[in-house]
Design an enzyme around this catalytic site. Structure first.
Site, PDB file in Angstrom:
ATOM      1  CD  GLN B 342      30.768  -6.340  62.878  1.00  0.00           C
ATOM      2  OE1 GLN B 342      30.932  -7.537  63.090  1.00  0.00           O
ATOM      3  NE2 GLN B 342      30.481  -5.881  61.668  1.00  0.00           N
ATOM      4  CB  THR B 512      34.703 -14.281  63.950  1.00  0.00           C
ATOM      5  OG1 THR B 512      33.841 -15.197  64.629  1.00  0.00           O
ATOM      6  CG2 THR B 512      36.123 -14.791  64.099  1.00  0.00           C
ATOM      7  CG  HIS B 513      33.698  -9.316  62.037  1.00  0.00           C
ATOM      8  ND1 HIS B 513      32.344  -9.164  61.930  1.00  0.00           N
ATOM      9  CD2 HIS B 513      34.023 -10.327  61.208  1.00  0.00           C
ATOM     10  CE1 HIS B 513      31.875 -10.049  61.056  1.00  0.00           C
ATOM     11  NE2 HIS B 513      32.871 -10.767  60.613  1.00  0.00           N
ATOM     12  CB  ILE B 514      39.101  -9.626  66.854  1.00  0.00           C
ATOM     13  CG1 ILE B 514      38.033 -10.535  67.453  1.00  0.00           C
ATOM     14  CG2 ILE B 514      39.997  -9.025  67.920  1.00  0.00           C
ATOM     15  CD1 ILE B 514      37.244  -9.927  68.570  1.00  0.00           C
TER      16      ILE B 514
END
Lengths: 220, 584
Positions: B342, B512-514
């Site tokens: 992100q 934590t946006h993978i």
């Protein structure tokens, strides 16, 4: 088994009795007398004196309020180093060990215990230096991994819950006007706009009525 | 290796997706469902004495143990990857509930054009104007198809918010740029903080369209369609990186687990580290796992659902040799491609007055989508295709993490008396105005197995090859200019300089946006799974999660992850179980 080491400090240096104003300015009402013997988990008494002196330069006690010595930061660091964090229990420690670009962070093999042991050794007779000499010495090492850990841990020891050994008498929280882990601000969140709202600080144990379980006490 | 009694469905991972799959299947079928979670059991009561900034927010006590398994990272194909030795740019969770326990609670719908991004960009700019290395592709599902599933997900969690587009009618105070919604949010927005109220007033003056961040932190008590009642948020400020003590933040343990506890055809096995999906002749036959004592097991299953975090979804497929690994040079294979994160940029704004910022909720905030997607772009911005949302959030400043925030130049040193004095003078006087931006997919950003580093069992770690490109720098520079305008309107002091054009770093937390690695698509040529998240090569294997996103949108992914999970499980229940040998 190594002989148990103690750090002997004047009681007044650990918290004492503090009052604080609405503006968050603390002042000491009355100093306690006598000395306190604190059992050390990792440091030797000599190492603890060096760390105490170095933390005091990073976060000094001065006209703006109390500092690292009164908060018991050295006790906080001692416990962190003795626990899983100090031993790198939760860090990836398989090789090969290679130095990489700064974007990859600390890639060293030494765990925090090892970094401190060597870093303290390199500070030599630091505790008996003059203040100016101490500042000069720390300035010379301020880019090292050891100093960056020491600085970070000093702030953590000032402002973490007292169950971790620092922030004695909640003086760190009084200094910044932090009330501790309160259960609810449901009736406060949308009030006090533009005004400081500084409820009296309480520790996690005081709020919950039972002690927390600090990670550094984890076995194994 | 001990062989266990067969089950109908083995689910890998006990977080949002795995437990939601289990809840739906056990409610509507008699299939036996066994969930395998490698971490510890968890329940709401565990969070009673965890409001501790040091252990939870800083030492990250709820996250995966990097000593056992981590990832490696390199910036480009010519570099050698090194391990991410301690958590930094993102925080994978572990234990029952996974990252769904420690998340903040932001619950957005994606813009409709996100789902047909390749088509949209090509129509708008022409194929020749798009970067040569751009790997974005259309999703295999549209916003309109997902709309009822978004609504189901919002009801499940009781999302607090304000509609801005109700069946086509634009509503001031909500996000007027969102796709049409059929229903108002289940619960009203959270209360304002001082910072979010100042942001809202300022952006209104600038002509933008503020709305409250839709949040899984309940604004009031709410009973969901499963009969689960949760209380309103207490704004205690211990939310992101913590579990909620009172269950006001929707987490798998307080939303799904109580329902599953009553189901006879459900079992949950913790401390069970799944290491391979076993398969033969295009069929999964079960899973192989190691328990906490080190004993190895084979669990036969008629269907396998891979529902762990993005990272492990891709890694487990690669370790199990399912699908063809992506090769960025030859541009062949699909597994591991389209890795996205992100894009973030923050402007620290300093105010004359204190903010009492220790109060807050995981996603209490005000934001604008005036620059999400390409809404605010006039077409004149050279090479800038997409931007993102801009917001102020009040999630509860801890005294450790927030200490030392000061305007540039307020102290020469970052220790000693001058620094202490400045830090105390500026304490509780600042807030971040920040962008969450869309991260486009590129051919060179991908995941595969590392050739050198291994986990605690000796299995290869997952390797990231990932760096920012010119487009992300342009996104940040554009957003920083808007943020400066907002900060000025709020009467704040701030650093006027443009953001740096630095490489991707694994140290500083971003989000934590993978996403990506096992992306969805319309054919096995461009994807790992079909629109029902069913593996093209192994029809009795489903791969659920943000691993299916062909690229990220600007907003946080959880709500879309849940909507896709509903899409998948509905198709499973109504179509797949009748013909489990076939692709849906």
């Amino acid at each position: 088994m190594k002989r148990r080491e103690f750090l002997t400090v004047p009681a007044a240096a650990l918290g004492g009795t503090l009052l604080y104003t609405l503006a968050g300015e603390p002042f000491r009402l009355q100093a306690q007398n006598g000395t306190v013997k604190v059992p050390l988990r990792f440091f030797t008494a000599d190492e603890a004196r060096v760390v105490t002196a170095a933390c005091e330069r990073i976060f000094p006690s001065d006209a703006t309020g109390p500092g690292a010595t009164e908060a018991g930061v050295v006790i906080f660091i001692d416990r962190q180093l003795a626990g899983p964090y100090g031993r790198d229990k939760y860090r990836y420690t398989k090789g090969p060990w290679v130095q990489s670009v700064p974007e990859h962070g600390y890639q060293g093999k030494e765990n925090p215990q090892e970094t401190y042991r060597q870093g303290i050794k390199d500070l030599g007779n630091f505790a008996s230096f003059t203040v100016d000499e101490q500042i000069k010495k720390l300035t010379a090492i301020e880019r090292t991994h050891f100093f960056q850990l020491l600085r970070t841990h000093t702030i953590e020891g000032m402002f973490s819950d007292p169950m971790h050994g620092g922030n004695a008498g909640l003086i760190g929280w009084q200094l910044v006007g932090y009330p501790g882990p309160q259960m609810s601000y449901r009736n406060e969140i949308d009030k006090h706009f533009g005004q400081p709202w500084r409820p009296k600080p309480a520790s996690l144990e005081q709020v919950m009525g039972r002690p927390g379980k600090p990670w550094e006490d984890e076995k194994g | 290796m001990t062989n266990l009694k067969p089950v109908d469905i083995a689910v890998i991972g006990g977080g949002w997706t795995g437990l939601l799959m289990a809840k739906e299947i056990t409610a509507k079928t008699s299939q036996s469902v066994a969930v395998f979670e490698r971490g510890i059991p968890r329940q709401t009561a565990d969070y009673a004495v965890t409001m501790d900034e040091l252990d939870y927010n800083i030492r990250l006590r709820m996250m995966q143990n990097t000593a056992e398994e981590t990832i490696t990272h390199r910036h480009s194909l010519k570099d050698t990857a090194v391990p991410v030795r301690q958590h930094g740019s993102f925080h994978p969770g572990t234990g029952v509930g996974g990252a769904g326990e420690h998340w903040g609670g932001a619950s957005f719908r994606f813009l409709p054009d996100v789902f047909k991004l390749r088509t949209h960009l090509t129509e708008k700019h022409g194929a020749a104007k798009l970067p040569e290395d751009l790997a974005v592709q259309d999703w295999a599902v549209t916003y309109d198809e997902l709309e009822p599933l978004y609504w189901k997900s919002e009801q499940l969690m009781g999302i607090s918010g304000k509609a801005g587009n109700l069946r086509g009618q634009k509503i001031d105070g909500g996000n007027v740029f969102e796709g049409p919604r059929q229903q108002e949010y289940p619960t009203p927005p959270l209360k304002h903080s001082y910072a979010s109220s100042m942001f809202e007033a300022a952006v209104r003056k600038l002509g933008y369209h503020p709305y409250p961040t839709p949040a899984a932190n309940l604004s009031e008590s709410y009973k969901n369609p499963d009969g689960i009642t949760r209380p309103g948020c207490a704004y205690c400020g211990h939310c992101q990186r913590y579990g909620c003590m009172i269950g006001a933040k929707a987490q798998p343990t307080n939303t799904l687990l109580p329902v599953l506890a009553t189901r006879k055809n459900f079992t949950l096995r913790t401390g069970s580290w799944v290491r391979r999906i076993v398969h033969k002749d295009g069929r999964a036959t079960g899973i192989q796992f190691t328990d906490a004592s080190g004993e190895e097991f084979f669990q036969p299953a008629a269907t396998v659902i891979l529902a762990s975090f993005t990272l492990n979804n891709t890694r487990l497929l690669a370790l199990s040799k399912i699908g063809k690994p992506y090769d960025p040079a030859a541009r062949t294979g699909t597994l591991g491609r389209n890795l996205t994160h992100q894009v973030q940029v923050a402007t620290r704004a300093f105010f004359d007055k204190p903010l009492n910022a220790f109060m807050g909720a995981g996603e209490l905030g005000s934001r604008i989508s005036d620059f999400d997607g390409d809404i605010g772009l006039m077409g004149a911005e050279d090479g800038l295709l997409r931007v993102g949302m801009i917001a102020v959030s009040s999630n509860g400043d801890g005294p450790i993490g927030s200490f030392g925030a000061m305007p540039r130049g307020a102290s020469k040193s970052n220790w000693g008396p001058e620094w202490k004095k400045a830090a105390l003078a500026w304490k509780d006087h600042s807030a971040s105005i920040s962008m969450a931006g869309e991260h486009l997919a590129y051919r060179q950003n991908y995941m595969d197995l590392d050739p050198t580093y291994t986990d605690k069992f000796g299995d290869p770690l997952l390797r990231f090859t990932l760096d920012w490109t010119d487009h992300e720098f342009k996104q940040r520079e554009f957003a920083a200019r808007i943020q400066a305008k907002i900060a000025r309107e709020m009467g704040a002091k701030f650093d006027e300089g443009p953001p740096t054009r630095a490489h991707y770093n694994v140290i500083n937390y971003q989000s934590t946006h993978i996403q990506g690695g096992a992306v969805m698509g319309t054919s096995p040529e461009n994807s790992v799974v079909n629109r029902y998240l069913q593996h093209w090569d192994v029809p009795n294997l489903f791969v659920v999660g943000a691993s299916a996103f062909p690229q990220n949108a600007a907003p946080n992914p959880t709500l879309t992850v849940l909507a896709l999970t509903y899409l998948s499980v509905d198709a499973m229940i109504h179509q797949y179980f009748k013909h489990p040998e076939k692709l849906i």
